[in-house]
Design an enzyme around this catalytic site. Structure first.
Site, short mmCIF file in Angstrom:
data_model
loop_
_atom_site.label_atom_id
_atom_site.label_comp_id
_atom_site.label_asym_id
_atom_site.label_seq_id
_atom_site.Cartn_x
_atom_site.Cartn_y
_atom_site.Cartn_z
N GLU A 103 18.82 -14.45 -30.74
CA GLU A 103 19.44 -14.94 -32.07
C GLU A 103 18.89 -13.74 -32.88
O GLU A 103 19.26 -13.27 -33.89
CB GLU A 103 18.96 -16.17 -32.87
CG GLU A 103 17.54 -16.19 -33.18
CD GLU A 103 16.66 -16.50 -32.05
OE1 GLU A 103 15.25 -16.61 -32.34
OE2 GLU A 103 16.79 -16.62 -31.00
N HIS A 113 14.54 -14.10 -27.44
CA HIS A 113 15.29 -14.70 -28.55
C HIS A 113 16.62 -13.81 -28.74
O HIS A 113 16.51 -12.96 -29.66
CB HIS A 113 14.24 -14.34 -29.66
CG HIS A 113 13.20 -15.55 -29.76
ND1 HIS A 113 13.30 -16.75 -30.58
CD2 HIS A 113 12.05 -15.39 -29.35
CE1 HIS A 113 12.41 -17.52 -30.54
NE2 HIS A 113 11.39 -16.80 -29.40
N CYS A 131 14.20 -20.15 -26.23
CA CYS A 131 12.67 -20.20 -26.12
C CYS A 131 11.99 -21.59 -25.94
O CYS A 131 12.15 -22.16 -24.86
CB CYS A 131 11.88 -19.29 -27.11
SG CYS A 131 10.34 -18.80 -27.42
#
Length: 245
Positions: free
Chosen positions: A211, A209, A108
Site C-alpha cells: 500500500e 507494505h 504485514c
C-alpha cells in the site's frame, strides 16, 4: 459485480486521558479503491456485530499494525505493545473467510494474523535469529530487499515473475505455517515474506507494505488480484444460489 465490497478492519487507538478512537491508515482504503473495490470499514466491536459486517463482504483485507499477541499462538508474552481485542476480531475474520472461501489479502501484521488464525506461530523478534539481515521496524527507516517467489504461486502470477524488490519494516515473521498454508516467497536470509492458501481459496499474505509502494511492481497488482478474486467468488456464489430452471 463491478465493485466488490472489501472489508477492512479498523484498529483501536488510545491516547492518555482521551477517549478511544477507531482508525486505519488511509493508504489501505485508497489502494482498494484504486483497484476497483469499495472498502467497508469493520470496527473492533463485539463479534456478532463484526459477523454482520463480514456477511456483507466479497473479500477481506487484513492491514498492518501492532504485533499479534504471543498468547494467541501459545508463546510467552513480550514487551512490545499488542491489541488483544483487535486480535480476536481479525483472527475471527480470517477463520470465517477460510470456512467460506472468501478471498483474503493480509499485509504485514495481516499475513501474521492469517497464519496464527490457521494454527501457525510467529517469531517474536527476528533479530534474535542468527544470520538475519536488516528488515527495518516500526520505529526504524524502511529497508528495501529482494525476495524470491515460488513459481506457479498466486503471488508470482500477480507480480508477473519470481523475483521482486520489496519494502520491509517488521520485526516479527512467520515461523510454523498454519494449516493449509504454504510459504511462497523468502528473503535472502530465509525469512518468509509471503504465504498463501493451498487449493482453491484465494488467501495471500505478504510481509511487506504494497500500500506504500503503488508506484512499484509490488503495489497495485496485489490489490487488483484481491478485487478480481472477490468478483469471481461473488459471481460463483450467486450462480450456486440461483434456483435451477
Amino acid at each position: 459485480m463491478d465493485q466488490p465490497l472489501i472489508g477492512v478492519p479498523l484498529r483501536p487507538w488510545r491516547r492518555p486521558g482521551k477517549r478511544e478512537r477507531w482508525m486505519q491508515t488511509p493508504d489501505f482504503f485508497t489502494s482498494v479503491r484504486a483497484a476497483g473495490g469499495v472498502p467497508l470499514p469493520i470496527p473492533p466491536m463485539d463479534l456478532p456485530g463484526v459477523r454482520a459486517l463480514y456477511a456483507m463482504c466479497d473479500g477481506l483485507l487484513l492491514p498492518g499494525g501492532k504485533d499479534v499477541d504471543p498468547i494467541s499462538y501459545g508463546a510467552a508474552p513480550r514487551e512490545e505493545e499488542t491489541l488483544p481485542d483487535l486480535d480476536i476480531v481479525e483472527i475471527a475474520l480470517a477463520r470465517w473467510a477460510a470456512e467460506d472461501k472468501v478471498p483474503l489479502f493480509g499485509v504485514c501484521r495481516g499475513e501474521q494474523v492469517l497464519n496464527v488464525a490457521l494454527g501457525g506461530t510467529l517469531y517474536g523478534h527476528i533479530g534474535d535469529l542468527p544470520g538475519v539481515g536488516d528488515h527495518g521496524g516500526d520505529d526504524l527507516p524502511t529497508v528495501w530487499h529482494e525476495i524470491e517467489i515460488t513459481e506457479g504461486s498466486l503471488l508470482a502470477a500477480a507480480l508477473g515473475g519470481v523475483r521482486a524488490t520489496v519494502n520491509s519494516r517488521h520485526h516479527q515473521a512467520v515461523d510454523r505455517l498454519g494449516d493449509g498454508l504454504r510459504a511462497v516467497a523468502v528473503s535472502p536470509d530465509g525469512i518468509v515474506e509471503a504465504i498463501e492458501a493451498e487449493g482453491d481459496w484465494f488467501a495471500l499474505g505478504v510481509q511487506w507494505h504494497p500500500e506504500e509502494a503503488s508506484e512499484r511492481a509490488t503495489g497495485g497488482p496485489l490489490f487488483r488480484a484481491l478485487v478480481e478474486a472477490a468478483v469471481d467468488a461473488s459471481v460463483e456464489a450467486s450462480a450456486r444460489s440461483r434456483p435451477a430452471v
